[in-house]
Design an enzyme around this catalytic site. Structure first.
Site, short mmCIF file in Angstrom:
data_model
loop_
_atom_site.label_atom_id
_atom_site.label_comp_id
_atom_site.label_asym_id
_atom_site.label_seq_id
_atom_site.Cartn_x
_atom_site.Cartn_y
_atom_site.Cartn_z
N CYS A 155 -4.96 -6.58 -6.12
CA CYS A 155 -4.79 -5.99 -4.78
C CYS A 155 -3.86 -4.78 -4.82
O CYS A 155 -2.65 -4.92 -5.03
CB CYS A 155 -4.25 -7.06 -3.85
SG CYS A 155 -3.71 -6.47 -2.24
N CYS B 49 -1.03 -4.81 -2.25
CA CYS B 49 -0.03 -5.81 -2.65
C CYS B 49 0.96 -5.21 -3.63
O CYS B 49 2.17 -5.45 -3.55
CB CYS B 49 -0.71 -7.02 -3.28
SG CYS B 49 -1.84 -7.91 -2.20
#
Length: 108
Positions: free
Chosen positions: A33, A36
């Protein structure tokens, strides 16, 4: 994880989060991600700067699906703010350090 945040798993979730006397911000994330990875250093800084107010734990959703499903995490990054064993707030998506801090402290 570095020294400011700690890792949470499905098996440790209750003991580390739900029974904590200190509010916990749980970062639901995954290795793949991009957003993230963008907020990870911000969370490290916030954890260090606010250690007396809240802690930051990280839960990898690929390795710990049970907790992610239990709390209805459908997109990542999702930050759930736990206070007294209950979800007190939620932040979805990447945002600035100032916005994250403000949202977290507003809940606490």
């Amino acid at each position: 994880m570095s020294g400011n945040t700690f890792e949470i798993s499905d098996d440790t979730f209750e003991g580390m989060v739900l029974t904590s006397d200190t509010p916990i911000v749980v970062d639901f994330w995954a290795e793949w991600c991009g957003p993230c990875k963008m907020i990870a250093p911000i969370l490290e800084e916030l954890a260090a700067e606010n250690a007396d107010t809240f802690k930051v734990g990280k839960l990898n959703v690929d390795d710990n699906r049970r907790s992610a499903m239990q709390y209805g995490v459908r997109s990542i990054p999702t930050l759930l703010i736990f206070k007294d064993g209950k979800v007190a707030g939620q932040i979805v998506g990447a945002t600035s350090k100032e916005a994250l801090k403000e949202k977290i402290l507003d809940v606490l």
